[in-house]
Scaffold this active site. Sequence first.
Site, short mmCIF file in Angstrom:
data_model
loop_
_atom_site.label_atom_id
_atom_site.label_comp_id
_atom_site.label_asym_id
_atom_site.label_seq_id
_atom_site.Cartn_x
_atom_site.Cartn_y
_atom_site.Cartn_z
N HIS A 90 -45.58 -0.36 -80.27
CA HIS A 90 -46.89 -0.10 -80.65
C HIS A 90 -47.49 -0.82 -79.53
O HIS A 90 -48.65 -0.30 -79.26
CB HIS A 90 -46.82 -0.48 -82.09
N GLU A 91 -47.23 -1.93 -79.29
CA GLU A 91 -48.04 -2.85 -78.43
C GLU A 91 -47.78 -2.25 -76.85
O GLU A 91 -49.16 -2.14 -76.35
CB GLU A 91 -47.43 -4.45 -78.19
N HIS A 117 -50.65 0.79 -76.82
CA HIS A 117 -52.05 0.17 -76.43
C HIS A 117 -52.14 0.17 -74.90
O HIS A 117 -53.35 0.22 -74.22
CB HIS A 117 -52.28 -0.93 -77.18
N GLU A 141 -55.41 2.47 -83.17
CA GLU A 141 -54.44 1.71 -83.89
C GLU A 141 -53.43 3.12 -84.23
O GLU A 141 -52.24 2.90 -84.06
CB GLU A 141 -54.53 1.28 -85.20
ZN LIG Z 1 -52.14 -2.32 -82.50
#
Ligand SMILES: [Zn+2]
Length: 268
Positions: free
Chosen positions: A150-151, A154, A209
């Site tokens: 997830h990171e 980004h 997100e």
């Molecule tokens: Zn996030």
Amino acid sequence: MKRPIAMRPALKRPALKQLLPLVAACTLCVGVAHAGKLGALLGNDKLLEAGGQAMKGLTVTNAEVVQMSADSVAQMDKDNPIAPAGSEYAKRLARLTTGMEHEDALNLNFKVYLVKDVNAFATPDGSVRVFAGLMDLLPDDDELMAVVGHEIGHVRKGHSLERFKTTYLTNAARKGAVAVGGNVGALAGSQLAQLGEAALQAKFSRGNETEADKYGVDFLMRHKLDPNGAVEAMKKLGGAQRTGLLDSHPASAQRAQALQKYIAGKQR
Ligand SMILES: [Zn+2]
């Protein structure tokens, strides 16, 4: 004779500290609502606003932002306890991330901060920092890697770069960096660390997100890990919030559901 479980020697674990200086990153970014608490501790003048208006004429290139983020992380690495290579935390992260240094057209580097905080973050230069508190909360590797993915999402999707850029431009404008021609090199170490912290505190949009959540699932599948780890991680992080580890964020249950749907669509 089998040794009863209770007799097994406990894993040698270092005593974890709180993260210093206070870097609120984003554990799946559900914990980003730390700004108020940090604002009180840092003093409002130091808590840089990412949402402000940048001064006209002040510009910065993407390459400069990437370099600034690398400098910020280097400073944060000095300020926080890095897990030594022989520690269980470092060994686990190395086992899971070896071979990912050039993941999806990115150049990544990974380190563990030996801090209690349940968190992780990644910066535009490709630095990924995972906190021991998060690793303790997620002993399941698929779940931990869902957060890492997830990171990284980004970063890959440019969210991190945008956030650093906006933070720099608004901060630089406020600090009168225009006077030095908006020269990135004019930032001192302490300013860099502060910039990094401010950028990490700034919230990602909900759209960002969702995109990072999906990237996390794709990331797991690409590495032959169980995509359901993303759902479980989200649930556990939501649970951690309820126990006060992270601030309340009702969206985590909805996000877990959305992840389930996304995974089902991929497996069809
Ligand atoms: Zn996030």
